[in-house]
Design a protein around this motif. Sequence first.
Motif, PDB file in Angstrom:
ATOM      1  N   MET A 210       0.807  -1.211   0.000  1.00 18.19           N
ATOM      2  CA  MET A 210       0.000   0.000   0.000  1.00 18.19           C
ATOM      3  C   MET A 210       0.848   1.272   0.000  1.00 18.19           C
ATOM      4  SD  MET A 210      -2.838  -1.150   2.816  1.00 18.19           S
ATOM      5  CE  MET A 210      -3.579   0.476   2.879  1.00 18.19           C
ATOM      6  N   VAL A 211       1.945   1.260   0.769  1.00 22.79           N
ATOM      7  CA  VAL A 211       2.702   2.496   0.986  1.00 22.79           C
ATOM      8  C   VAL A 211       3.870   2.651   0.020  1.00 22.79           C
ATOM      9  CG1 VAL A 211       4.044   3.819   2.654  1.00 22.79           C
ATOM     10  CG2 VAL A 211       2.045   2.505   3.393  1.00 22.79           C
ATOM     11  N   ALA A 212       4.646   1.588  -0.140  1.00 21.42           N
ATOM     12  CA  ALA A 212       5.858   1.724  -0.952  1.00 21.42           C
ATOM     13  C   ALA A 212       6.117   0.463  -1.741  1.00 21.42           C
ATOM     14  CB  ALA A 212       7.051   2.035  -0.052  1.00 21.42           C
ATOM     15  N   PRO A 213       5.291   0.191  -2.748  1.00 19.07           N
ATOM     16  CA  PRO A 213       5.445  -1.045  -3.498  1.00 19.07           C
ATOM     17  C   PRO A 213       6.750  -1.146  -4.255  1.00 19.07           C
ATOM     18  CG  PRO A 213       3.878   0.419  -4.574  1.00 19.07           C
ATOM     19  CD  PRO A 213       4.174   1.011  -3.252  1.00 19.07           C
ATOM     20  N   LYS A 214       7.389   0.023  -4.532  1.00 18.53           N
ATOM     21  CA  LYS A 214       8.617  -0.015  -5.330  1.00 18.53           C
ATOM     22  C   LYS A 214       9.862   0.239  -4.503  1.00 18.53           C
ATOM     23  CE  LYS A 214       8.698   1.567  -9.429  1.00 18.53           C
ATOM     24  NZ  LYS A 214       8.701   2.448 -10.605  1.00 18.53           N
ATOM     25  N   SER A 215       9.716   0.663  -3.258  1.00 20.79           N
ATOM     26  CA  SER A 215      10.925   1.006  -2.513  1.00 20.79           C
ATOM     27  C   SER A 215      10.866   0.595  -1.053  1.00 20.79           C
ATOM     28  CB  SER A 215      11.170   2.519  -2.588  1.00 20.79           C
ATOM     29  OG  SER A 215      10.074   3.214  -2.040  1.00 20.79           O
ATOM     30  N   GLY A 216       9.921  -0.213  -0.670  1.00 23.94           N
ATOM     31  CA  GLY A 216       9.781  -0.550   0.736  1.00 23.94           C
ATOM     32  C   GLY A 216      10.656  -1.700   1.165  1.00 23.94           C
TER      33      GLY A 216
ATOM     34  N   TYR B 256      21.221  -2.409 -11.999  1.00 20.60           N
ATOM     35  CA  TYR B 256      20.604  -2.584 -10.688  1.00 20.60           C
ATOM     36  C   TYR B 256      21.377  -1.795  -9.642  1.00 20.60           C
ATOM     37  CZ  TYR B 256      18.288  -6.530 -12.981  1.00 20.60           C
ATOM     38  OH  TYR B 256      17.551  -7.310 -13.827  1.00 20.60           O
ATOM     39  N   SER B 257      20.682  -1.298  -8.633  1.00 16.72           N
ATOM     40  CA  SER B 257      21.305  -0.449  -7.610  1.00 16.72           C
ATOM     41  C   SER B 257      21.407  -1.179  -6.277  1.00 16.72           C
ATOM     42  CB  SER B 257      20.481   0.827  -7.426  1.00 16.72           C
ATOM     43  OG  SER B 257      19.200   0.503  -6.879  1.00 16.72           O
ATOM     44  N   LEU B 258      22.117  -0.533  -5.355  1.00 14.38           N
ATOM     45  CA  LEU B 258      22.223  -1.073  -4.001  1.00 14.38           C
ATOM     46  C   LEU B 258      20.854  -1.136  -3.343  1.00 14.38           C
ATOM     47  CD1 LEU B 258      23.907  -2.021  -1.579  1.00 14.38           C
ATOM     48  CD2 LEU B 258      24.218   0.394  -0.963  1.00 14.38           C
ATOM     49  N   ALA B 259      19.997  -0.158  -3.641  1.00 13.62           N
ATOM     50  CA  ALA B 259      18.640  -0.166  -3.074  1.00 13.62           C
ATOM     51  C   ALA B 259      17.871  -1.400  -3.531  1.00 13.62           C
ATOM     52  CB  ALA B 259      17.890   1.102  -3.487  1.00 13.62           C
ATOM     53  N   ASP B 260      18.091  -1.838  -4.780  1.00 14.08           N
ATOM     54  CA  ASP B 260      17.438  -3.054  -5.277  1.00 14.08           C
ATOM     55  C   ASP B 260      17.885  -4.270  -4.474  1.00 14.08           C
ATOM     56  OD1 ASP B 260      15.997  -1.820  -7.360  1.00 14.08           O
ATOM     57  OD2 ASP B 260      17.784  -1.797  -8.622  1.00 14.08           O
ATOM     58  N   LEU B 261      19.179  -4.324  -4.161  1.00 13.77           N
ATOM     59  CA  LEU B 261      19.694  -5.443  -3.366  1.00 13.77           C
ATOM     60  C   LEU B 261      19.113  -5.420  -1.961  1.00 13.77           C
ATOM     61  CD1 LEU B 261      21.565  -7.836  -2.806  1.00 13.77           C
ATOM     62  CD2 LEU B 261      23.393  -6.190  -2.334  1.00 13.77           C
ATOM     63  N   LEU B 262      19.029  -4.234  -1.352  1.00 12.87           N
ATOM     64  CA  LEU B 262      18.499  -4.147   0.010  1.00 12.87           C
ATOM     65  C   LEU B 262      17.025  -4.522   0.054  1.00 12.87           C
ATOM     66  CD1 LEU B 262      20.230  -0.854   1.219  1.00 12.87           C
ATOM     67  CD2 LEU B 262      20.829  -3.215   1.811  1.00 12.87           C
ATOM     68  N   LYS B 263      16.248  -4.060  -0.921  1.00  8.79           N
ATOM     69  CA  LYS B 263      14.835  -4.452  -0.980  1.00  8.79           C
ATOM     70  C   LYS B 263      14.700  -5.960  -1.113  1.00  8.79           C
ATOM     71  CE  LYS B 263      13.816  -1.687  -4.393  1.00  8.79           C
ATOM     72  NZ  LYS B 263      13.053  -1.058  -5.488  1.00  8.79           N
ATOM     73  N   TYR B 264      15.507  -6.527  -1.989  1.00 11.79           N
ATOM     74  CA  TYR B 264      15.463  -7.967  -2.251  1.00 11.79           C
ATOM     75  C   TYR B 264      15.835  -8.764  -1.011  1.00 11.79           C
ATOM     76  CZ  TYR B 264      16.850 -12.401  -4.525  1.00 11.79           C
ATOM     77  OH  TYR B 264      16.992 -13.718  -4.882  1.00 11.79           O
ATOM     78  N   ASN B 265      16.867  -8.338  -0.309  1.00 11.86           N
ATOM     79  CA  ASN B 265      17.350  -9.128   0.821  1.00 11.86           C
ATOM     80  C   ASN B 265      16.497  -8.966   2.062  1.00 11.86           C
ATOM     81  OD1 ASN B 265      19.574 -10.823   2.017  1.00 11.86           O
ATOM     82  ND2 ASN B 265      19.616  -9.091   3.398  1.00 11.86           N
ATOM     83  N   PHE B 266      16.020  -7.734   2.331  1.00 11.19           N
ATOM     84  CA  PHE B 266      15.346  -7.467   3.603  1.00 11.19           C
ATOM     85  C   PHE B 266      13.827  -7.464   3.502  1.00 11.19           C
ATOM     86  CE2 PHE B 266      19.587  -5.748   4.401  1.00 11.19           C
ATOM     87  CZ  PHE B 266      19.870  -6.382   5.598  1.00 11.19           C
ATOM     88  N   TYR B 267      13.281  -8.038   2.444  1.00  9.91           N
ATOM     89  CA  TYR B 267      11.829  -8.175   2.371  1.00  9.91           C
ATOM     90  C   TYR B 267      11.403  -9.151   3.457  1.00  9.91           C
ATOM     91  CZ  TYR B 267       7.173  -9.136   0.526  1.00  9.91           C
ATOM     92  OH  TYR B 267       5.818  -9.288   0.386  1.00  9.91           O
ATOM     93  N   LEU B 268      10.731  -8.657   4.476  1.00  9.28           N
ATOM     94  CA  LEU B 268      10.512  -9.406   5.720  1.00  9.28           C
ATOM     95  C   LEU B 268       9.852 -10.776   5.557  1.00  9.28           C
ATOM     96  CD1 LEU B 268      10.734  -9.555   8.771  1.00  9.28           C
ATOM     97  CD2 LEU B 268       8.580  -8.294   8.932  1.00  9.28           C
ATOM     98  N   PRO B 269       8.744 -10.899   4.791  1.00 11.89           N
ATOM     99  CA  PRO B 269       8.098 -12.206   4.734  1.00 11.89           C
ATOM    100  C   PRO B 269       8.993 -13.328   4.234  1.00 11.89           C
ATOM    101  CG  PRO B 269       6.622 -10.518   3.918  1.00 11.89           C
ATOM    102  CD  PRO B 269       7.951  -9.862   4.106  1.00 11.89           C
ATOM    103  N   PHE B 270      10.047 -12.990   3.461  1.00  8.85           N
ATOM    104  CA  PHE B 270      10.938 -14.024   2.931  1.00  8.85           C
ATOM    105  C   PHE B 270      12.276 -14.079   3.669  1.00  8.85           C
ATOM    106  CE2 PHE B 270       9.027 -13.596  -1.620  1.00  8.85           C
ATOM    107  CZ  PHE B 270       7.859 -14.190  -1.159  1.00  8.85           C
ATOM    108  N   PHE B 271      12.533 -13.135   4.584  1.00 13.17           N
ATOM    109  CA  PHE B 271      13.904 -12.936   5.048  1.00 13.17           C
ATOM    110  C   PHE B 271      14.497 -14.143   5.769  1.00 13.17           C
ATOM    111  CE2 PHE B 271      17.041 -11.464   8.183  1.00 13.17           C
ATOM    112  CZ  PHE B 271      17.990 -10.933   7.311  1.00 13.17           C
ATOM    113  N   PHE B 272      13.771 -14.692   6.742  1.00 17.10           N
ATOM    114  CA  PHE B 272      14.368 -15.709   7.602  1.00 17.10           C
ATOM    115  C   PHE B 272      14.380 -17.101   6.986  1.00 17.10           C
ATOM    116  CE2 PHE B 272      13.036 -12.460  10.702  1.00 17.10           C
ATOM    117  CZ  PHE B 272      14.276 -12.203  11.266  1.00 17.10           C
ATOM    118  N   PHE B 273      13.251 -17.525   6.401  1.00 18.94           N
ATOM    119  CA  PHE B 273      13.148 -18.913   5.962  1.00 18.94           C
ATOM    120  C   PHE B 273      12.622 -19.057   4.537  1.00 18.94           C
ATOM    121  CE2 PHE B 273      12.717 -19.173  10.622  1.00 18.94           C
ATOM    122  CZ  PHE B 273      13.854 -19.922  10.869  1.00 18.94           C
ATOM    123  N   GLY B 274      12.598 -17.958   3.781  1.00 23.54           N
ATOM    124  CA  GLY B 274      12.133 -18.074   2.412  1.00 23.54           C
ATOM    125  C   GLY B 274      10.623 -18.197   2.359  1.00 23.54           C
ATOM    126  N   PRO B 275      10.045 -18.688   1.251  1.00 23.16           N
ATOM    127  CA  PRO B 275      10.779 -19.219   0.099  1.00 23.16           C
ATOM    128  C   PRO B 275      11.518 -18.112  -0.632  1.00 23.16           C
ATOM    129  CG  PRO B 275       8.461 -19.013  -0.417  1.00 23.16           C
ATOM    130  CD  PRO B 275       8.594 -18.705   1.045  1.00 23.16           C
TER     131      PRO B 275
END
Length: 423
Positions: free
Chosen positions: A92-98, A137-156
């Motif tokens: 809802m708030v930041a679909p492209k940068s959250g 691709y930017s560093l922000a893309d990597l951070l979004k990819y890595n720290f997306y909470l629902p997938f962070f700890f155990f995937g998928p």
Amino acid sequence: MGIKTALPAAELGLYSLVLSGALAYAGRGLLEASQDGAHRKAFRESVRPGWEYIGRKMDVADFEWVMWFTSFRNVIIFALSGHVLFAKLCTMVAPKSGFVTGTFDLQEVLFHGGSSFTVLRCTSFALESCAHPDRHYSLADLLKYNFYLPFFFFGPIMTFDRFHAQVSQVEPVRREGELWHIRAQAGLSVVAIMAVDIFFHFFYILTIPSDLKFANRLPDSALGTLTVASTTGFASIVLGTGDTAVNMAKTLNSWSLQSSGEKQTINRYVYNHIGGEHSAVIPELAATVATFAITTLWLGPCDIVYLWSFLNCFGLNFELWMQKLAEWGPLARIEASLSVQMSRRVRALFGAMNFWAIIMYNLVSLNSLKFTELVARRLLLTGFPQTTLSILFVTYCGVQLVKERERTLALEEEQKQDKEKPE
């Protein structure tokens, strides 16, 4: 033989009856064995008191399952709810940068889980960046990819290209009925979790293989069922979808890459990259050798991992060799002379044998080499021909039912595509 080849309803009914009867008979033997062994000294560490109102001890040898429903049971609902709410907030708030920052202190396993998936995600990001330097691709893309909470700890885990394509959508696309489907799957998962936990009170499938003397006393049917259940993992079967069961039965080599994250990463960047269409012998050999070399390093080199990797590498290549042999002139002409129904039956027979070959390959690592030797001796040597052929026939019935499920899904997909075509 096409996937849409149908068999007579009476024949499929017979297969269902045989499989159901065999599982019921074997399950009874396994239940009696579990009752008899509940108080054995060898079972003390892994068979402990369970639910009070069931009044039976529970198999707790699956440490991951027990961890989630003992250590984490007070926070699991909160954690799952938090995942859903956070995902919705990001949409809802930041679909492209959250993305999320902060610390999480849920015991060591969360740290190791997050660290492991971070390695995989960084690897995927790096390889995609090298493969497509024009995309910047930017560093922000990597951070979004890595720290997306629902997938962070155990995937998928998603490979970076798929994740980036989804989060780059300005207006997220939701398919019709998707919310209802999510609710239905959540409800089924809760029911399945309860069923698995109850199952572990009655069938000690993970503990029995650790006591070879006791396992050797099992009836052949119960030993065969125990072997399949302990290798595939009852929890993964119950919690998986119908499509997962179909894919497992088509080729159980999906076990060969362990976690879903590792599987996706290695499949995309090693196995599929080198093997291409997986139809040529030499590229497939190179792809499997490279894949299992990396998987061996990931799991930790040791004798049992070496053996497991060799057997599975051989198994994947052997399947292709058999496929090429079936396409060889004389054999291809023989199959062409058969009816499509008979061709399906012949292929299902070879599928049943392949199923058990892969079971034995993976039994080495998922149980022990000694238990594998016990199973091979009982089911293939001392039990031949009666036990061997009986188990093979029951497996054949199961393969045919899976093929029928595949056929039904293919027809449904075809009908769905026909409806979506513009008139």
